[in-house]
Write a protein that holds these residues in place. Structure first.
Motif, mmCIF file in Angstrom:
data_model
loop_
_atom_site.group_PDB
_atom_site.id
_atom_site.type_symbol
_atom_site.label_atom_id
_atom_site.label_comp_id
_atom_site.label_asym_id
_atom_site.label_seq_id
_atom_site.Cartn_x
_atom_site.Cartn_y
_atom_site.Cartn_z
ATOM 1 N N LEU A 31 0.874 -1.058 -0.116
ATOM 2 C CA LEU A 31 0.070 0.217 -0.054
ATOM 3 C C LEU A 31 0.645 1.348 -0.044
ATOM 4 O O LEU A 31 1.971 1.472 0.949
ATOM 5 C CB LEU A 31 -1.201 -0.077 1.309
ATOM 6 C CG LEU A 31 -2.019 1.190 1.311
ATOM 7 C CD1 LEU A 31 -3.012 1.057 0.198
ATOM 8 C CD2 LEU A 31 -2.664 0.844 2.679
ATOM 9 N N SER A 32 0.497 1.996 -0.730
ATOM 10 C CA SER A 32 1.322 3.391 -0.959
ATOM 11 C C SER A 32 0.197 4.513 -1.501
ATOM 12 O O SER A 32 -0.669 4.158 -2.296
ATOM 13 C CB SER A 32 2.826 3.225 -1.761
ATOM 14 O OG SER A 32 2.269 3.399 -2.959
ATOM 15 N N LEU A 33 0.432 5.682 -1.028
ATOM 16 C CA LEU A 33 -0.296 6.934 -1.511
ATOM 17 C C LEU A 33 -0.272 7.203 -2.893
ATOM 18 O O LEU A 33 -1.226 7.408 -3.858
ATOM 19 C CB LEU A 33 -0.341 8.024 -0.641
ATOM 20 C CG LEU A 33 -0.734 7.964 0.863
ATOM 21 C CD1 LEU A 33 -0.268 9.206 1.659
ATOM 22 C CD2 LEU A 33 -2.224 7.847 0.903
ATOM 23 N N ARG A 34 1.060 6.902 -3.521
ATOM 24 C CA ARG A 34 1.489 7.268 -4.691
ATOM 25 C C ARG A 34 0.467 6.130 -5.597
ATOM 26 O O ARG A 34 0.266 6.573 -6.868
ATOM 27 C CB ARG A 34 3.194 7.182 -5.078
ATOM 28 C CG ARG A 34 3.520 8.574 -4.497
ATOM 29 C CD ARG A 34 5.081 8.480 -4.525
ATOM 30 N NE ARG A 34 5.443 8.606 -5.779
ATOM 31 C CZ ARG A 34 5.970 9.597 -6.531
ATOM 32 N NH1 ARG A 34 5.554 10.856 -5.688
ATOM 33 N NH2 ARG A 34 6.044 9.625 -7.777
ATOM 34 N N GLN A 35 0.847 5.013 -5.283
ATOM 35 C CA GLN A 35 0.115 3.968 -6.122
ATOM 36 C C GLN A 35 -1.304 4.284 -6.266
ATOM 37 O O GLN A 35 -2.180 3.885 -7.181
ATOM 38 C CB GLN A 35 0.459 2.327 -5.457
ATOM 39 C CG GLN A 35 -0.204 1.387 -6.260
ATOM 40 C CD GLN A 35 0.481 1.393 -7.927
ATOM 41 O OE1 GLN A 35 1.687 1.523 -7.954
ATOM 42 N NE2 GLN A 35 -0.541 1.200 -8.727
ATOM 43 N N LEU A 36 -2.093 4.349 -4.894
ATOM 44 C CA LEU A 36 -3.361 4.730 -4.999
ATOM 45 C C LEU A 36 -3.558 6.064 -5.876
ATOM 46 O O LEU A 36 -4.783 5.836 -6.658
ATOM 47 C CB LEU A 36 -3.744 5.281 -3.622
ATOM 48 C CG LEU A 36 -3.887 4.079 -2.492
ATOM 49 C CD1 LEU A 36 -4.150 4.548 -1.308
ATOM 50 C CD2 LEU A 36 -5.107 3.021 -3.101
ATOM 51 N N ALA A 37 -2.857 7.210 -5.827
ATOM 52 C CA ALA A 37 -3.199 8.004 -6.806
ATOM 53 C C ALA A 37 -3.020 7.619 -8.350
ATOM 54 O O ALA A 37 -3.993 8.076 -9.167
ATOM 55 C CB ALA A 37 -2.133 9.189 -6.762
ATOM 56 N N ARG A 38 -2.001 6.797 -8.578
ATOM 57 C CA ARG A 38 -2.078 6.301 -10.175
ATOM 58 C C ARG A 38 -3.190 5.471 -10.473
ATOM 59 O O ARG A 38 -3.921 5.511 -11.603
ATOM 60 C CB ARG A 38 -0.582 5.499 -10.207
ATOM 61 C CG ARG A 38 0.420 6.359 -10.263
ATOM 62 C CD ARG A 38 1.813 5.253 -10.801
ATOM 63 N NE ARG A 38 2.031 4.419 -9.699
ATOM 64 C CZ ARG A 38 3.040 4.764 -8.885
ATOM 65 N NH1 ARG A 38 3.582 5.888 -8.845
ATOM 66 N NH2 ARG A 38 3.369 3.657 -7.838
ATOM 67 N N ASP A 39 -3.769 4.444 -9.235
ATOM 68 C CA ASP A 39 -4.883 3.639 -9.843
ATOM 69 C C ASP A 39 -6.218 4.361 -10.093
ATOM 70 O O ASP A 39 -6.982 4.081 -10.834
ATOM 71 C CB ASP A 39 -5.143 2.614 -8.679
ATOM 72 C CG ASP A 39 -3.944 1.525 -8.402
ATOM 73 O OD1 ASP A 39 -3.044 1.370 -9.343
ATOM 74 O OD2 ASP A 39 -3.811 1.002 -7.390
ATOM 75 N N LEU A 40 -6.274 5.618 -9.232
ATOM 76 C CA LEU A 40 -7.273 6.455 -9.208
ATOM 77 C C LEU A 40 -7.264 7.468 -10.362
ATOM 78 O O LEU A 40 -8.217 8.124 -10.682
ATOM 79 C CB LEU A 40 -7.641 6.894 -7.988
ATOM 80 C CG LEU A 40 -8.203 5.862 -6.989
ATOM 81 C CD1 LEU A 40 -8.356 6.883 -5.480
ATOM 82 C CD2 LEU A 40 -9.210 5.258 -7.183
ATOM 83 N N GLY A 41 -6.127 7.720 -10.990
ATOM 84 C CA GLY A 41 -5.961 8.638 -11.945
ATOM 85 C C GLY A 41 -5.999 10.139 -11.552
ATOM 86 O O GLY A 41 -6.446 10.893 -12.247
#
Length: 213
Positions: A31-41
């Motif tokens: 889990l990472s905030l940067r990956q979440l941002a990428r996943d959600l565009g």
């Protein structure tokens, strides 16, 4: 995976939903905030408007998890039926949630006990066991259960059911049914509370111990 794009104004909910999918799939380490941002565009900075860091995100997951679980437990406790039937329903609600969300449940409990946990999280994290205490106390007052220390009895019930849930979530029941195990556990717990716990002087080996009264 969470449908994209997320609804405008619902970024916090989208972040938590996607974070739940990630931890249940690959664990908290993935889990990472940067990956979440990428996943959600969204931009890398966007999640920071809601969660300052990964720990804050875990806190949010824990809060939402407890709210969801407590809603199930509350509904079970308020359903029709006698104290014993409601006790079984509460147990089933907890075990069902735990088996469905094993990683999230671990995050919930570990985050609740984190030194920096908020008062809100600590309080909501106790709601489930408070409901169990209240039901046990009601059953004692009605003469259905022997007198005993309600806090200790509720804790024993939680420990027993949590252990059963962890075994079930880990596929360690050797083919046994989760429902059958939950029912057997609640039957033993209820029978024990009906019989009561002997005083220290009444123990077989003569040693003293704490009496649940």
């Amino acid at each position: 995976m969470t449908d994209l794009p997320y609804h405008h104004g619902k970024l916090r909910e989208a972040l938590l939903a996607r974070a739940t999918e990630i931890i249940e799939g690959v664990g908290v380490e993935g889990l990472s905030l940067r990956q979440l941002a990428r996943d959600l565009g969204v931009s890398h900075a966007a999640p920071g408007k809601h969660f300052r860091d990964k720990q804050a995100l875990l806190d949010g997951l824990a809060l939402d998890g407890f709210r969801s679980m407590n809603a199930r437990i509350t509904a079970a406790s308020e359903a029709d039926g006698d104290h014993r039937a409601r006790f079984v329903r509460i147990a089933q609600a907890y075990v069902d949630f735990a088996v469905s969300h094993p990683v999230l449940l671990t995050v919930m409990h570990s985050t609740k006990h984190h030194p920096d946990a908020s008062d809100e999280l600590r309080n909501i994290g106790e709601d489930g066991i408070r409901i169990a205490r209240a039901l046990i106390a009601e059953a004692q007052d009605a003469g259905e259960l022997a007198s005993g220390d309600v806090e200790s009895l509720a804790l024993v019930c939680f420990v027993s059911l949590h252990g059963a849930a962890l075994l079930a979530a880990g596929n360690l029941l050797d083919g046994a049914s989760v429902d059958d195990l939950t029912f057997a556990t609640t039957e033993l717990l209820w029978a024990g509370m009906v019989a009561g716990v002997p005083a220290p002087a009444e123990t077989r080996d003569g040693t003293s111990g704490r009496r649940l009264r």
